[in-house]
Scaffold this active site. Structure first.
Site: not given
Length: 385
Positions: A323, A158, A356
């Site tokens: 995601d 991320s 995610h």
């Protein structure tokens, strides 16, 4: 220590360390941080050649405590304990692993909760905006302090993956391998919008007081709770939420009220409330702005391949099918740009319904990918020593 801590593969009890830097840090915003502290943890042993070091870059709400436990009574280990430890994908029998709390954080590194030397009071909203590039500069200074000349690998998911990309272009000679997980070359307008709604929830809370809530003896609890609830929805997938909660009712029947009725409502409120007790609102504002501003191709006419051209590392890029916050297509943008720049890159798209948050999960195929790639990193390093 929890039962998990007794299992093979735990790094056990770890102690945070603190590095003080007196040298001023010029920031991308034009401001200067006169001095700062970085809190970090290390796992494993640095070899005599300092060639087996791995840097872990944390995401928005992460910190330096990536693995192990701080004390025997801890209920949970570090945030990436499933991947870091003896015999785990990031094997501490082979690597010396470093993870730090980024500047602007609220877990010990200099940030809004720290005292401003100019006033003797907490920085609060006066703490300067920090960018991903600024983080990488401060991380590089810590690298030098630790006597490390080159990272065997820099790894992050991320927002952590964005730091990995920045490392590869800011200090190309200092990174042998770059592992970019569930990331993007820059935020989409939709993602920036999510961040802005979260920030507005915080700054419009009556207890925010322009960011000087500490002086008023309060915190913007409702705003920070709402920001976390919104963010948490974006970290999950529809399939994951359906599988975990469906439309299950807490009381077994509809109450016809505006109180919590569905289990998913209860879950989100719990996540929001617990987040308020462990995170700082000003830090949340700073971290989301760092996300918004990240765009390595901004100075190359939006040409990402040109922006990544200084990199000399070998890359592993991983995405997850469910995601939707940083969709696989965003990872493929990075891959295409790296290939166009003539870089060595491997790419994997992992089947997962976790959304995610999958990059934090112990997904067998995902962990085999990491373990296989890091084994290659270790083999190459051993051959070079």
């Amino acid at each position: 220590m929890s039962q998990d801590g007794q299992n093979a593969g735990s790094v056990g009890i770890v102690q945070p360390q603190c590095a003080l830097f007196d040298e001023p840090l010029p920031l991308e915003s034009g401001r200067v941080l006169p001095g700062y502290e970085l809190v970090f943890e290390t796992y494993g042993t640095l070899d005599p050649q300092a060639s087996n070091a791995v840097l872990i870059c944390h995401a928005l709400s992460g910190d330096h405590h990536a693995a192990g436990y701080h004390q025997e009574t801890d209920r949970k280990p570090g945030w990436w304990d499933s991947a870091i430890g003896p015999g785990k994908p990031i094997d501490t029998d082979r690597f010396f692993v470093v993870c730090l709390n980024n500047l602007g954080g609220c877990k010990g590194s200099t940030g809004p909760l720290s005292l401003d030397p100019a006033t003797g009071q907490p920085y609060g909203p006066d703490f300067p905006i920090i960018t991903v590039r600024d983080w990488v500069v401060s991380q590089h200074r810590l690298m030098q302090r630790l006597g490390i000349r080159r990272w065997a690998a820099v790894i992050g998911g991320s927002l952590g993956g964005m730091q990995v990309l920045q490392w590869s272009v800011s200090y190309p000679d200092a990174v042998a391998h770059a592992v970019v997980i569930a990331a993007a070359p820059k935020l989409s307008a939709e993602n920036i919008a999510f961040n802005e709604v979260a920030r507005q929830a915080i700054v419009t809370d009556p207890e925010f007081h322009g960011g000087r809530y500490a002086a008023h003896g309060t915190i913007p609890r409702r705003g920070l709770m709402l920001a976390r609830m919104l963010g948490h929805i974006t970290y999950l997938s529809d399939d994951a939420m359906r599988a975990k909660f469906g439309r299950e009712l807490r009381a077994g029947k509809i109450q016809y009220s505006f109180d919590v009725e569905f289990q998913v409502e209860s879950y989100l409120r719990y996540q929001g409330a617990s987040f308020v007790d462990r995170f700082d609102a000003n830090t949340y504002l700073l971290m989301t702005k760092a996300l918004d501003y990240f765009d390595p191709a901004r100075d190359t006419g939006d040409d990402l391949s040109q922006a990544l051209s200084p990199a000399s590392a070998k890359f592993l890029v991983i995405s997850f099918t469910s995601d939707w916050r940083f969709a696989p297509e965003r990872s493929r943008e990075i891959v295409r740009a790296l290939l166009a720049a003539g870089k060595s890159v491997s790419y994997a798209e992992v089947e997962s319904n976790h959304g995610h948050d999958a990059f934090l999960m112990n997904i067998p195929y995902y962990h085999r990918l990491l373990a296989g790639y890091l084994s290659r990193v270790a083999t190459e390093r051993d051959g070079a020593v």
